[in-house]
Design a protein around this motif. Structure first.
Motif, PDB file in Angstrom:
ATOM      1  N   GLN A 111     -44.139 -27.723  18.610  1.00 52.22           N
ATOM      2  CA  GLN A 111     -45.213 -26.813  18.193  1.00 52.22           C
ATOM      3  C   GLN A 111     -44.650 -25.457  17.792  1.00 52.22           C
ATOM      4  O   GLN A 111     -45.019 -24.899  16.759  1.00 52.22           O
ATOM      5  CB  GLN A 111     -46.223 -26.652  19.322  1.00 52.22           C
ATOM      6  N   TYR A 112     -43.739 -24.945  18.605  1.00 52.53           N
ATOM      7  CA  TYR A 112     -43.106 -23.669  18.268  1.00 52.53           C
ATOM      8  C   TYR A 112     -42.311 -23.784  16.962  1.00 52.53           C
ATOM      9  O   TYR A 112     -42.343 -22.891  16.112  1.00 52.53           O
ATOM     10  CB  TYR A 112     -42.172 -23.221  19.395  1.00 52.53           C
ATOM     11  N   GLY A 113     -41.587 -24.903  16.802  1.00 57.35           N
ATOM     12  CA  GLY A 113     -40.782 -25.087  15.597  1.00 57.35           C
ATOM     13  C   GLY A 113     -41.633 -25.139  14.338  1.00 57.35           C
ATOM     14  O   GLY A 113     -41.295 -24.532  13.321  1.00 57.35           O
ATOM     15  N   LEU A 114     -42.747 -25.871  14.404  1.00 60.13           N
ATOM     16  CA  LEU A 114     -43.644 -25.954  13.254  1.00 60.13           C
ATOM     17  C   LEU A 114     -44.284 -24.599  12.947  1.00 60.13           C
ATOM     18  O   LEU A 114     -44.436 -24.226  11.776  1.00 60.13           O
ATOM     19  CB  LEU A 114     -44.734 -27.001  13.523  1.00 60.13           C
ATOM     20  N   THR A 115     -44.643 -23.870  13.998  1.00 60.83           N
ATOM     21  CA  THR A 115     -45.236 -22.544  13.799  1.00 60.83           C
ATOM     22  C   THR A 115     -44.254 -21.602  13.117  1.00 60.83           C
ATOM     23  O   THR A 115     -44.608 -20.909  12.161  1.00 60.83           O
ATOM     24  CB  THR A 115     -45.672 -21.952  15.152  1.00 60.83           C
ATOM     25  N   ILE A 116     -43.021 -21.597  13.592  1.00 64.73           N
ATOM     26  CA  ILE A 116     -41.994 -20.720  13.001  1.00 64.73           C
ATOM     27  C   ILE A 116     -41.725 -21.131  11.556  1.00 64.73           C
ATOM     28  O   ILE A 116     -41.571 -20.282  10.671  1.00 64.73           O
ATOM     29  CB  ILE A 116     -40.715 -20.768  13.846  1.00 64.73           C
ATOM     30  N   GLY A 117     -41.663 -22.447  11.301  1.00 61.61           N
ATOM     31  CA  GLY A 117     -41.460 -22.914   9.929  1.00 61.61           C
ATOM     32  C   GLY A 117     -42.579 -22.478   8.999  1.00 61.61           C
ATOM     33  O   GLY A 117     -42.328 -22.035   7.867  1.00 61.61           O
ATOM     34  N   ALA A 118     -43.833 -22.597   9.465  1.00 59.90           N
ATOM     35  CA  ALA A 118     -44.979 -22.171   8.653  1.00 59.90           C
ATOM     36  C   ALA A 118     -44.934 -20.674   8.382  1.00 59.90           C
ATOM     37  O   ALA A 118     -45.249 -20.219   7.273  1.00 59.90           O
ATOM     38  CB  ALA A 118     -46.279 -22.548   9.367  1.00 59.90           C
ATOM     39  N   LEU A 119     -44.516 -19.899   9.368  1.00 59.61           N
ATOM     40  CA  LEU A 119     -44.415 -18.449   9.191  1.00 59.61           C
ATOM     41  C   LEU A 119     -43.357 -18.091   8.147  1.00 59.61           C
ATOM     42  O   LEU A 119     -43.554 -17.197   7.320  1.00 59.61           O
ATOM     43  CB  LEU A 119     -44.090 -17.774  10.526  1.00 59.61           C
ATOM     44  N   PHE A 120     -42.230 -18.785   8.181  1.00 60.50           N
ATOM     45  CA  PHE A 120     -41.184 -18.528   7.187  1.00 60.50           C
ATOM     46  C   PHE A 120     -41.666 -18.885   5.778  1.00 60.50           C
ATOM     47  O   PHE A 120     -41.311 -18.199   4.806  1.00 60.50           O
ATOM     48  CB  PHE A 120     -39.910 -19.310   7.529  1.00 60.50           C
TER      49      PHE A 120
END
Length: 249
Positions: free
Chosen positions: A220-229
């Motif tokens: 979940q954290y990884g997907l969130t960070i990816g979406a933010l980038f």
């Protein structure tokens, strides 16, 4: 690009130096509190370091926005736009310098927190006693912390990336104010409202695209960070496109 990044770094070096000095002072207070059993110094050090981390990282982004606003609306950096570089490179240097500054500062504070934790464990009678002391401190401050170290690290990193996304969104809003809205009444107010709206939309998109309760927290954290980038790249490209076509210096 590297020369542009060095130029951007020089413009914000003084504030970073001040942050370093303040951090060193509160770190010394913390270490004195640990080594000499000075409870007041320990509290000053912990709270001071938390404040330095939070407000220091916030100010790094805000200062970058202020510098960018001056670059577009005053003559202080007009030579920057007369160099053989395009707007994407100029803006990219600002985004990269600020992004590296935010992430590196956050990493330094995280490493310092881990070091201070280790020092506290060694000199305050073991892990349990140190954690009990921190728990009592949190109760006195009316705070409650119940989170794993891995989740804390990923959550902290996602906060840093979120702040970088908001800073790049600010670049876009300032660009609109200096180009599309230039010379119009209340252009500053309109651009600020656009900034708030864009920031809200970006947050809404992330919330809608990433489930709030995934079984794998790290995913979940990884997907969130990816979406933010991805949002950072979109905001950068939009601001660069507007600068390239509408900016007049």
């Amino acid at each position: 690009m590297l020369k542009l990044m060095k130029y951007e770094l020089r413009k914000t070096m003084f504030s970073k130096f001040i942050l370093l000095i303040i951090t060193a002072v509160v770190e010394i207070a913390y270490l004195i509190g640990v080594f000499f059993d000075w409870d007041k110094g320990l509290v000053i050090g912990i709270i001071g370091l938390l404040c330095c981390a939070m407000f220091g990282i916030l100010y790094i982004g805000i200062e970058s926005l202020l510098v960018f606003h001056r670059d577009l609306n005053t003559k202080q950096s007009y030579m920057l736009f007369l160099t053989p570089t395009n707007s994407y490179q100029v803006l990219g240097a600002k985004v990269l310098e600020n992004g590296i500054s935010i992430l590196l500062t956050g990493a330094c504070f995280a490493a310092l927190a881990a070091l201070d934790f280790t020092v506290g464990v060694i000199y305050i009678g073991g892990v349990k006693q140190f954690l009990d002391m921190l728990h009592d401190l949190m109760i006195n401050l009316q705070l409650e912390i119940n989170i794993s170290a891995q989740s804390l690290a990923m959550g902290f990193f996602s906060i840093l990336v979120s702040w970088l996304m908001l800073v790049v969104t600010g670049y876009l809003a300032i660009t609109l104010s200096a180009t599309v809205l230039a010379g119009r009444r209340f252009s500053g107010v309109v651009s600020f409202i656009l900034y708030l709206l864009l920031g809200w939309v970006c947050g809404w998109i992330v919330d809608k695209c990433i489930p709030a309760s995934m079984a794998n927290e790290m995913l979940q954290y990884g997907l969130t960070i990816g979406a933010l980038f991805i949002e950072i790249v979109v905001m950068y490209l939009a601001a660069g496109w507007i600068m390239e076509r509408r900016l007049s210096v």
